[in-house]
Scaffold this motif. Structure first.
Motif, PDB file in Angstrom:
ATOM      1  N   ALA A 118      11.177   3.357   3.290  1.00  0.00           N
ATOM      2  CA  ALA A 118      10.680   4.000   2.071  1.00  0.00           C
ATOM      3  C   ALA A 118       9.566   4.939   2.500  1.00  0.00           C
ATOM      4  O   ALA A 118       9.207   5.003   3.681  1.00  0.00           O
ATOM      5  N   GLY A 119       9.022   5.668   1.543  1.00  0.00           N
ATOM      6  CA  GLY A 119       7.992   6.643   1.884  1.00  0.00           C
ATOM      7  C   GLY A 119       6.863   6.680   0.874  1.00  0.00           C
ATOM      8  O   GLY A 119       6.372   5.638   0.439  1.00  0.00           O
ATOM      9  N   LYS A 120       6.485   7.874   0.460  1.00  0.00           N
ATOM     10  CA  LYS A 120       5.360   8.049  -0.443  1.00  0.00           C
ATOM     11  C   LYS A 120       5.798   7.874  -1.899  1.00  0.00           C
ATOM     12  O   LYS A 120       6.849   8.371  -2.303  1.00  0.00           O
ATOM     13  N   ALA A 121       4.963   7.197  -2.672  1.00  0.00           N
ATOM     14  CA  ALA A 121       5.153   7.088  -4.119  1.00  0.00           C
ATOM     15  C   ALA A 121       3.861   7.566  -4.770  1.00  0.00           C
ATOM     16  O   ALA A 121       2.838   6.878  -4.729  1.00  0.00           O
ATOM     17  N   LEU A 122       3.918   8.757  -5.343  1.00  0.00           N
ATOM     18  CA  LEU A 122       2.729   9.402  -5.896  1.00  0.00           C
ATOM     19  C   LEU A 122       2.741   9.314  -7.419  1.00  0.00           C
ATOM     20  O   LEU A 122       3.806   9.350  -8.034  1.00  0.00           O
ATOM     21  N   PRO A 123       1.583   9.202  -8.047  1.00  0.00           N
ATOM     22  CA  PRO A 123       1.547   8.927  -9.486  1.00  0.00           C
ATOM     23  C   PRO A 123       1.635  10.152 -10.379  1.00  0.00           C
ATOM     24  O   PRO A 123       1.169  11.241 -10.028  1.00  0.00           O
ATOM     25  N   GLU A 124       2.252   9.957 -11.517  1.00  0.00           N
ATOM     26  CA  GLU A 124       2.114  10.869 -12.657  1.00  0.00           C
ATOM     27  C   GLU A 124       1.734   9.990 -13.841  1.00  0.00           C
ATOM     28  O   GLU A 124       2.538   9.191 -14.310  1.00  0.00           O
ATOM     29  N   PHE A 125       0.507  10.131 -14.309  1.00  0.00           N
ATOM     30  CA  PHE A 125      -0.010   9.266 -15.363  1.00  0.00           C
ATOM     31  C   PHE A 125       0.256   9.864 -16.737  1.00  0.00           C
ATOM     32  O   PHE A 125       0.021  11.052 -16.963  1.00  0.00           O
ATOM     33  N   GLU A 126       0.708   9.024 -17.642  1.00  0.00           N
ATOM     34  CA  GLU A 126       0.932   9.464 -19.019  1.00  0.00           C
ATOM     35  C   GLU A 126      -0.399   9.697 -19.729  1.00  0.00           C
ATOM     36  O   GLU A 126      -0.499  10.553 -20.615  1.00  0.00           O
ATOM     37  N   ALA A 127      -1.409   8.917 -19.359  1.00  0.00           N
ATOM     38  CA  ALA A 127      -2.754   9.058 -19.928  1.00  0.00           C
ATOM     39  C   ALA A 127      -3.751   9.129 -18.783  1.00  0.00           C
ATOM     40  O   ALA A 127      -3.450   8.713 -17.657  1.00  0.00           O
ATOM     41  N   ALA A 128      -4.909   9.633 -19.063  1.00  0.00           N
ATOM     42  CA  ALA A 128      -5.929   9.748 -18.025  1.00  0.00           C
ATOM     43  C   ALA A 128      -6.303   8.361 -17.511  1.00  0.00           C
ATOM     44  O   ALA A 128      -6.688   7.483 -18.295  1.00  0.00           O
ATOM     45  N   PRO A 129      -6.208   8.122 -16.217  1.00  0.00           N
ATOM     46  CA  PRO A 129      -6.521   6.794 -15.672  1.00  0.00           C
ATOM     47  C   PRO A 129      -8.020   6.580 -15.552  1.00  0.00           C
ATOM     48  O   PRO A 129      -8.783   7.555 -15.402  1.00  0.00           O
ATOM     49  N   SER A 138      -1.969   0.007  -5.006  1.00  0.00           N
ATOM     50  CA  SER A 138      -0.876  -0.714  -4.354  1.00  0.00           C
ATOM     51  C   SER A 138      -0.194  -1.675  -5.323  1.00  0.00           C
ATOM     52  O   SER A 138       1.014  -1.899  -5.248  1.00  0.00           O
ATOM     53  N   MET A 139      -0.964  -2.200  -6.259  1.00  0.00           N
ATOM     54  CA  MET A 139      -0.415  -3.110  -7.261  1.00  0.00           C
ATOM     55  C   MET A 139       0.554  -2.387  -8.186  1.00  0.00           C
ATOM     56  O   MET A 139       1.485  -2.990  -8.730  1.00  0.00           O
ATOM     57  N   LEU A 140       0.360  -1.083  -8.351  1.00  0.00           N
ATOM     58  CA  LEU A 140       1.230  -0.272  -9.198  1.00  0.00           C
ATOM     59  C   LEU A 140       2.318   0.433  -8.388  1.00  0.00           C
ATOM     60  O   LEU A 140       2.972   1.347  -8.882  1.00  0.00           O
ATOM     61  N   ALA A 141       2.492  -0.004  -7.139  1.00  0.00           N
ATOM     62  CA  ALA A 141       3.509   0.572  -6.251  1.00  0.00           C
ATOM     63  C   ALA A 141       3.254   2.050  -5.993  1.00  0.00           C
ATOM     64  O   ALA A 141       4.179   2.846  -5.872  1.00  0.00           O
ATOM     65  N   LEU A 142       1.981   2.427  -5.915  1.00  0.00           N
ATOM     66  CA  LEU A 142       1.591   3.783  -5.543  1.00  0.00           C
ATOM     67  C   LEU A 142       1.126   3.728  -4.093  1.00  0.00           C
ATOM     68  O   LEU A 142       0.277   2.907  -3.736  1.00  0.00           O
ATOM     69  N   ARG A 143       1.674   4.592  -3.269  1.00  0.00           N
ATOM     70  CA  ARG A 143       1.355   4.502  -1.843  1.00  0.00           C
ATOM     71  C   ARG A 143       1.474   5.861  -1.176  1.00  0.00           C
ATOM     72  O   ARG A 143       2.380   6.639  -1.473  1.00  0.00           O
ATOM     73  N   ASP A 144       0.531   6.134  -0.279  1.00  0.00           N
ATOM     74  CA  ASP A 144       0.563   7.332   0.537  1.00  0.00           C
ATOM     75  C   ASP A 144      -0.188   7.010   1.823  1.00  0.00           C
ATOM     76  O   ASP A 144      -1.416   6.951   1.847  1.00  0.00           O
ATOM     77  N   GLN A 164       2.318  -0.971   6.455  1.00  0.00           N
ATOM     78  CA  GLN A 164       3.067   0.147   5.897  1.00  0.00           C
ATOM     79  C   GLN A 164       4.528  -0.219   5.627  1.00  0.00           C
ATOM     80  O   GLN A 164       5.407   0.642   5.656  1.00  0.00           O
ATOM     81  N   ALA A 165       4.750  -1.484   5.329  1.00  0.00           N
ATOM     82  CA  ALA A 165       6.110  -1.938   5.036  1.00  0.00           C
ATOM     83  C   ALA A 165       6.662  -1.236   3.798  1.00  0.00           C
ATOM     84  O   ALA A 165       5.910  -0.893   2.878  1.00  0.00           O
ATOM     85  N   PRO A 166       7.968  -0.981   3.756  1.00  0.00           N
ATOM     86  CA  PRO A 166       8.568  -0.312   2.599  1.00  0.00           C
ATOM     87  C   PRO A 166       8.357  -1.093   1.308  1.00  0.00           C
ATOM     88  O   PRO A 166       8.413  -2.325   1.291  1.00  0.00           O
ATOM     89  N   ALA A 167       8.118  -0.359   0.232  1.00  0.00           N
ATOM     90  CA  ALA A 167       8.045  -0.958  -1.102  1.00  0.00           C
ATOM     91  C   ALA A 167       9.371  -0.727  -1.816  1.00  0.00           C
ATOM     92  O   ALA A 167      10.251  -0.011  -1.337  1.00  0.00           O
ATOM     93  N   GLY A 168       9.523  -1.344  -2.974  1.00  0.00           N
ATOM     94  CA  GLY A 168      10.798  -1.297  -3.676  1.00  0.00           C
ATOM     95  C   GLY A 168      11.134   0.047  -4.286  1.00  0.00           C
ATOM     96  O   GLY A 168      12.308   0.368  -4.469  1.00  0.00           O
ATOM     97  N   ALA A 169      10.128   0.848  -4.635  1.00  0.00           N
ATOM     98  CA  ALA A 169      10.377   2.155  -5.246  1.00  0.00           C
ATOM     99  C   ALA A 169      11.042   3.074  -4.240  1.00  0.00           C
ATOM    100  O   ALA A 169      10.451   3.435  -3.221  1.00  0.00           O
TER     101      ALA A 169
END
Length: 339
Positions: A118-129, A138-144, A164-169
């Motif tokens: 797996a690779g990078k999972a970057l966020p797009e937030f619906e609301a301002a975080p 990492s808890m939200l499966a966001l990784r770079d 740096q093990a692969p995540a499910g996304a």
């Protein structure tokens, strides 16, 4: 011609707008449609998806119902339905970069022993975080992890969980490797319960997959050229949700490591859990901020996991610097958190 790659999209009561964006990203892949198939697993959605999804753009696209609720069941069904040798699991809130499938195909063809990546999972937030959210990415499966490829050699037995093990996304797997995982799973109730089910926020199946494949001699990899956007709904930014997620993820994190002979914390008596939680409450002061509360619930999850451990286990040395032994330090699951 048989497809070289199968995309398996597991979903349960998806947000229509998110799902349409996921499918649009798949429709825009640079890999020719003739080289991959699309299998959408409708995992016990309240209203069947097949009448509502237009997959006419893909000559090898289809919706397959799976009536038994749960991510493990959905993934098993997808595995059985897939015809290709390379599988890519996509969540219903993952937007794959246009060259994702092409990059997967190239990586697996160049490395015959590669079992999972797996690779990078970057966020797009619906609301301002909130400003403190990166602590819990990492808890939200966001990784770079940067732009350097990391190969994770197979190990038997594995003494630690790779940073740096692969995540499910967007997880990509070789069919033969994943067949090893399913064969090892059997009827093990503890491992079958690691996947999320409906609104149950337990997560640990992805960690189980990675450790199983590494222990069986398959290599893993972090491939930065594999990039996706993870859509984060506003509800997932609420402190109460994050606290529940951190508790469930931390508890299952202790459990899945222990199932593979890796114990970073000792077993504790169940009757001591509340006392330990109270001690952590005083130390972390969760009443002072939302971040502190989410942090404390993670510690509570670790304690709940420790209470389920067998005292007969022989501890292995703690070699993974990313997980401190001190139960009062912050720990987040490296698994792909549920939507």
């Amino acid at each position: 011609m048989s497809p070289q790659l199968t995309v398996i999209l597991c979903t349960h009561n998806p947000r229509p707008d998110y799902l349409q964006r996921v499918l649009a990203a798949l429709q825009g892949q640079t890999l020719a449609l003739s080289q991959w198939e699309l299998v959408v697993i409708d995992n016990a959605s309240t209203a069947p998806l097949a009448p509502r999804l237009d997959l006419s753009w893909h000559p090898q696209g289809r919706v397959v119902p799976e009536p038994h609720l749960g991510l493990t069941r959905a993934r098993q069904r997808g595995f059985r339905e897939a015809q290709a040798e390379i599988l890519v699991y996509v969540d219903d809130d993952n937007l794959l970069a246009a060259d994702y499938l092409e990059q997967v195909q190239q990586a697996f063809s160049q490395h015959p022993q590669l079992g999972v990546a797996a690779g990078k999972a970057l966020p797009e937030f619906e609301a301002a975080p909130p400003a403190w959210l990166p602590e819990f990415y990492s808890m939200l499966a966001l990784r770079d992890f940067g732009d350097t490829t990391t190969l994770i050699p197979g190990c038997s037995p594995c003494q630690h969980y790779p940073d740096q093990a692969p995540a499910g996304a967007g997880m990509a797997l070789r069919r033969a490797a994943f067949a090893d995982y399913w064969a090892s799973l059997g009827d093990d109730a503890a491992r079958l319960a690691l996947g999320r089910t409906g609104q149950n926020l337990v997560s640990g199946e992805d960690n189980d997959i990675v450790l199983t494949l590494l222990n069986r001699g398959w290599d893993g990899a972090y491939l930065p050229q594999l990039q996706l956007i993870h859509l984060i709904a506003a509800r997932r930014l609420q402190p109460d949700y994050l606290a529940r997620l951190n508790f469930a993820a931390s508890q299952s994190w202790v459990q899945v490591l222990d199932l593979h002979g890796i114990r970073l914390w000792p077993a504790i008596a169940p009757w001591t859990v509340r006392l330990r939680q109270a001690k952590a409450w005083l130390r972390l002061r969760p009443w002072q901020s939302a971040a502190a509360y989410v942090r404390w619930r993670g510690i509570c999850g670790i304690l709940a996991g420790q209470a389920r451990l067998s005292s007969s286990h022989t501890n292995r040395p703690c070699r993974w610097r990313g997980i401190p032994k001190d139960e009062n330090r912050r720990v987040h699951s490296r698994s792909n958190a549920p939507s």
